[in-house]
Design a protein around this motif. Structure first.
Motif, PDB file in Angstrom:
ATOM      1  N   ALA A  28      97.980 -27.300  20.468  1.00 55.00           N
ATOM      2  CA  ALA A  28      98.983 -26.975  20.905  1.00 55.00           C
ATOM      3  C   ALA A  28      99.210 -25.493  20.529  1.00 55.00           C
ATOM      4  CB  ALA A  28      99.496 -27.001  19.451  1.00 55.00           C
ATOM      5  N   VAL A  29      98.319 -24.982  19.989  1.00 61.23           N
ATOM      6  CA  VAL A  29      98.167 -22.884  20.090  1.00 61.23           C
ATOM      7  C   VAL A  29      98.010 -22.652  21.672  1.00 61.23           C
ATOM      8  CG1 VAL A  29      97.288 -21.367  19.894  1.00 61.23           C
ATOM      9  CG2 VAL A  29      98.442 -22.856  17.746  1.00 61.23           C
ATOM     10  N   CYS A  30      96.684 -23.636  22.146  1.00 61.67           N
ATOM     11  CA  CYS A  30      96.428 -23.825  23.290  1.00 61.67           C
ATOM     12  C   CYS A  30      97.709 -23.653  24.811  1.00 61.67           C
ATOM     13  CB  CYS A  30      95.025 -23.798  23.799  1.00 61.67           C
ATOM     14  SG  CYS A  30      94.350 -23.835  22.802  1.00 61.67           S
ATOM     15  N   SER A  31      98.697 -24.443  24.471  1.00 61.10           N
ATOM     16  CA  SER A  31      99.229 -24.976  25.161  1.00 61.10           C
ATOM     17  C   SER A  31     100.220 -24.169  25.641  1.00 61.10           C
ATOM     18  CB  SER A  31     100.283 -26.179  25.024  1.00 61.10           C
ATOM     19  OG  SER A  31     100.462 -26.052  23.782  1.00 61.10           O
ATOM     20  N   VAL A  32     100.625 -23.232  24.364  1.00 62.93           N
ATOM     21  CA  VAL A  32     101.235 -22.027  24.198  1.00 62.93           C
ATOM     22  C   VAL A  32     100.504 -20.859  25.585  1.00 62.93           C
ATOM     23  CG1 VAL A  32     103.042 -20.062  22.889  1.00 62.93           C
ATOM     24  CG2 VAL A  32     102.583 -22.715  22.589  1.00 62.93           C
ATOM     25  N   LEU A  33      99.464 -20.280  24.848  1.00 64.31           N
ATOM     26  CA  LEU A  33      98.842 -19.400  25.213  1.00 64.31           C
ATOM     27  C   LEU A  33      98.977 -19.904  26.904  1.00 64.31           C
ATOM     28  CD1 LEU A  33      96.213 -18.693  23.001  1.00 64.31           C
ATOM     29  CD2 LEU A  33      97.595 -17.503  23.576  1.00 64.31           C
ATOM     30  N   LEU A  34      98.966 -20.797  27.748  1.00 63.42           N
ATOM     31  CA  LEU A  34      98.916 -20.612  29.107  1.00 63.42           C
ATOM     32  C   LEU A  34     100.428 -21.578  29.296  1.00 63.42           C
ATOM     33  CD1 LEU A  34      96.103 -23.456  29.150  1.00 63.42           C
ATOM     34  CD2 LEU A  34      95.789 -21.454  29.560  1.00 63.42           C
ATOM     35  N   SER A  35     101.108 -21.144  28.608  1.00 69.65           N
ATOM     36  CA  SER A  35     102.715 -21.188  28.876  1.00 69.65           C
ATOM     37  C   SER A  35     103.310 -19.978  29.753  1.00 69.65           C
ATOM     38  CB  SER A  35     103.568 -22.356  27.440  1.00 69.65           C
ATOM     39  OG  SER A  35     103.891 -21.081  27.215  1.00 69.65           O
ATOM     40  N   ASP A 260     106.100 -17.701  19.353  1.00 65.72           N
ATOM     41  CA  ASP A 260     106.021 -19.003  19.879  1.00 65.72           C
ATOM     42  C   ASP A 260     104.431 -19.548  19.497  1.00 65.72           C
ATOM     43  OD1 ASP A 260     107.957 -20.440  22.828  1.00 65.72           O
ATOM     44  OD2 ASP A 260     107.817 -18.652  20.607  1.00 65.72           O
ATOM     45  N   ILE A 261     103.553 -19.107  19.381  1.00 64.87           N
ATOM     46  CA  ILE A 261     101.917 -19.221  19.351  1.00 64.87           C
ATOM     47  C   ILE A 261     102.276 -19.935  18.127  1.00 64.87           C
ATOM     48  CG2 ILE A 261      99.621 -18.242  19.328  1.00 64.87           C
ATOM     49  CD1 ILE A 261     100.429 -15.975  20.928  1.00 64.87           C
ATOM     50  N   ALA A 263     104.549 -21.021  15.614  1.00 64.74           N
ATOM     51  CA  ALA A 263     105.543 -22.026  15.794  1.00 64.74           C
ATOM     52  C   ALA A 263     105.034 -23.015  16.131  1.00 64.74           C
ATOM     53  CB  ALA A 263     107.677 -21.189  16.410  1.00 64.74           C
ATOM     54  N   ALA A 264     104.503 -22.618  17.285  1.00 61.58           N
ATOM     55  CA  ALA A 264     103.437 -23.895  18.002  1.00 61.58           C
ATOM     56  C   ALA A 264     102.549 -24.317  17.501  1.00 61.58           C
ATOM     57  CB  ALA A 264     102.621 -23.796  18.955  1.00 61.58           C
ATOM     58  N   LEU A 265     101.749 -23.437  16.344  1.00 60.80           N
ATOM     59  CA  LEU A 265     100.950 -24.736  14.702  1.00 60.80           C
ATOM     60  C   LEU A 265     101.428 -24.619  14.374  1.00 60.80           C
ATOM     61  CD1 LEU A 265      97.971 -24.491  13.648  1.00 60.80           C
ATOM     62  CD2 LEU A 265      98.321 -21.698  12.790  1.00 60.80           C
ATOM     63  N   GLY A 266     102.914 -24.398  13.912  1.00 59.97           N
ATOM     64  CA  GLY A 266     103.331 -24.910  12.375  1.00 59.97           C
ATOM     65  C   GLY A 266     103.556 -26.626  12.880  1.00 59.97           C
ATOM     66  N   LEU A 267     104.780 -26.210  14.391  1.00 57.14           N
ATOM     67  CA  LEU A 267     105.178 -27.694  14.771  1.00 57.14           C
ATOM     68  C   LEU A 267     103.948 -28.558  14.320  1.00 57.14           C
ATOM     69  CD1 LEU A 267     107.154 -26.778  17.700  1.00 57.14           C
ATOM     70  CD2 LEU A 267     108.002 -28.329  16.272  1.00 57.14           C
ATOM     71  N   SER A 268     103.012 -27.793  15.355  1.00 59.38           N
ATOM     72  CA  SER A 268     101.660 -29.325  14.724  1.00 59.38           C
ATOM     73  C   SER A 268     101.567 -29.468  13.191  1.00 59.38           C
ATOM     74  CB  SER A 268     100.529 -29.042  15.804  1.00 59.38           C
ATOM     75  OG  SER A 268      99.550 -29.473  15.871  1.00 59.38           O
ATOM     76  N   GLN A 269     101.199 -29.159  12.616  1.00 65.98           N
ATOM     77  CA  GLN A 269     101.240 -28.721  10.963  1.00 65.98           C
ATOM     78  C   GLN A 269     102.354 -29.828  10.098  1.00 65.98           C
ATOM     79  OE1 GLN A 269      99.156 -26.035   8.664  1.00 65.98           O
ATOM     80  NE2 GLN A 269      97.457 -27.129   9.967  1.00 65.98           N
ATOM     81  N   MET A 270     103.561 -29.630  10.671  1.00 63.06           N
ATOM     82  CA  MET A 270     103.959 -30.227  10.150  1.00 63.06           C
ATOM     83  C   MET A 270     104.450 -32.266  10.285  1.00 63.06           C
ATOM     84  SD  MET A 270     107.148 -28.786   8.208  1.00 63.06           S
ATOM     85  CE  MET A 270     108.515 -29.476   8.339  1.00 63.06           C
ATOM     86  N   THR A 271     103.437 -32.016  11.921  1.00 60.68           N
ATOM     87  CA  THR A 271     103.354 -34.077  11.779  1.00 60.68           C
ATOM     88  C   THR A 271     102.632 -34.409  10.464  1.00 60.68           C
ATOM     89  OG1 THR A 271     101.670 -33.489  12.775  1.00 60.68           O
ATOM     90  CG2 THR A 271     103.822 -34.037  13.344  1.00 60.68           C
TER      91      THR A 271
END
Length: 399
Positions: A28-35, A260-261, A263-271
């Motif tokens: 999730a974090v890597c996807s933001v780094l490449l966005s 966003d980096i 927040a992406a980790l937070g979104l993944s952790q929420m699951t």
């Protein structure tokens, strides 16, 4: 990795808290780094939405720490010079410092000896005295210590009688429940604050969030987190038609934005939030059973609450235990089990003592500090590590 030996068994160092990072989190974090967006992109509002929906709140404002969330919450409520915030002394200093950032004063309400949260009886008695002297608080910050919610309905009832606003410091408590409902729904408060520090229930590295059901408070907090700047034309002052004004600073704010980096980790952790909470409760239940016959006090749970068990403190009962808190604490660290103290009363910190606070101000909080040690508690704590912790407790307390 270094190891120590306790009674013939090898023990790798065990921290008191630790983040749990999965391959999904990394991806999730890597996807933001490449966005296209590392900050001020789509992940922050998505994270705000999922947390608000989980908790049942209408609005959420993500920031770079819970300390920042507490600050903008106080700013949104209009706390300022000549006014006072009350909080628990048994908390991290940020729960009190947020008032000082606003130029306001701080005072403390002693804790309940069973829950370790702000005592409703002590709060009411202090409010009665404050009304008589004409110095009622503008804001009260109950702290959900260790993940167990405070008695919010009773505190809210007092707020209606005495006219103060409420910020719940739920830095320890995302995933907890009060009266069967998720903490963070702001049923009995104006604003609730969460922390996403690495040792908390879920993490964004550093980060925090303020939840509210009041759209005006949400609007103000969003503005305060971004320098006091708005791009909303309805809020902007008129300027000459030939000048381009696509934003204006309309109040003094701060740079408290979450990336966003993060927040992406937070979104993944929420699951995995519910999974994390369940694991913590299983570890707490195992500790409860293991220590039932020892001269220690394990965390008592109020029947209205369901704790997220951010922390698991044990109290070394003076007079009952053959060992002192210091002896037990030292024994743990000799075994490389890194227990901690949560917390030294805030007003005993040198900065606050310089304001005039002194020992004896909140007796229950001071007694708690002298007797309590927080044991390691995190979802990836293995059975072997739990066994080492349990054995170290027994060996350090029983001669």
């Amino acid at each position: 990795m270094t190891q120590s030996t306790t009674q013939g068994r090898a023990v790798a160092p065990i921290p008191y808290g630790r983040q749990s990072i999965s391959e999904q989190d990394v991806s999730a974090v890597c996807s933001v780094l490449l966005s296209d967006f590392l900050t001020q992109g789509p992940k922050v509002p998505a994270f705000e939405q999922i947390v608000a929906e989980y908790c049942g709140a209408r609005h959420a404002v993500a920031v770079n720490s819970a300390t920042s969330a507490l600050h903008i919450a106080c700013l949104a409520l209009g706390l300022g010079p000549g006014e006072t915030l009350w909080t628990s002394p048994t908390t991290f200093v940020a729960s009190a410092n947020c008032a000082l950032y606003c130029g306001a004063s701080v005072d403390f309400v002693d804790i309940d000896p069973r829950t370790y949260n702000m005592s409703v009886n002590a709060l009411e008695a202090k409010l009665v005295q404050a009304r008589q002297s004409g110095c009622l608080p503008k804001v009260v910050v109950p702290v959900h210590l260790c993940g167990q919610p405070c008695e919010m309905q009773a505190i809210h009832t007092l707020s209606r009688e005495y006219g103060f606003r409420i910020i719940e410091d739920a830095s320890h408590a995302i995933g907890a429940k009060y009266q069967g409902e998720p903490l963070g729904n702001c049923r009995y408060s104006d604003i609730t604050v969460f922390s996403f520090h690495p040792v908390k229930i879920i993490t964004t590295g550093e980060g925090g969030m303020a939840l509210t059901n009041d759209p005006e408070l949400a609007r103000l907090m969003e503005c305060f987190r971004t320098h006091g700047i708005t791009g909303n034309k309805a809020e902007m002052q008129p300027r000459p038609a030939d000048e381009i004004w696509n934003y204006q600073q309309i109040r003094l704010g701060c740079n408290y934005r979450m990336t966003d980096i993060q927040a992406a980790l937070g979104l993944s952790q929420m699951t995995r939030l519910d999974e994390f909470i369940e694991k913590r409760r299983q570890i707490a239940a195992r500790y409860d059973t293991a220590f039932a016959d020892l001269p220690v006090t394990t965390p008592w749970q109020h029947p209205d609450t369901c704790s997220s068990y951010h922390l698991y403190p044990i109290r070394i009962r003076q007079g009952d235990s053959p060992k002192s808190q210091r002896q037990v604490y030292d024994a743990f660290h000799s075994a490389e089990v890194n227990v901690n103290l949560h917390y030294i009363p805030v007003y005993r910190q040198p900065y606050y003592e310089a304001m005039g606070f002194a020992a004896g101000y909140c007796p229950e909080a001071e007694q708690y500090h002298k007797e309590t040690i927080s044991l390691p508690m995190y979802p990836s704590l293995s059975i072997e590590q739990q066994n080492s912790i349990i054995q170290t407790v027994m060996e350090s307390i029983i001669p």
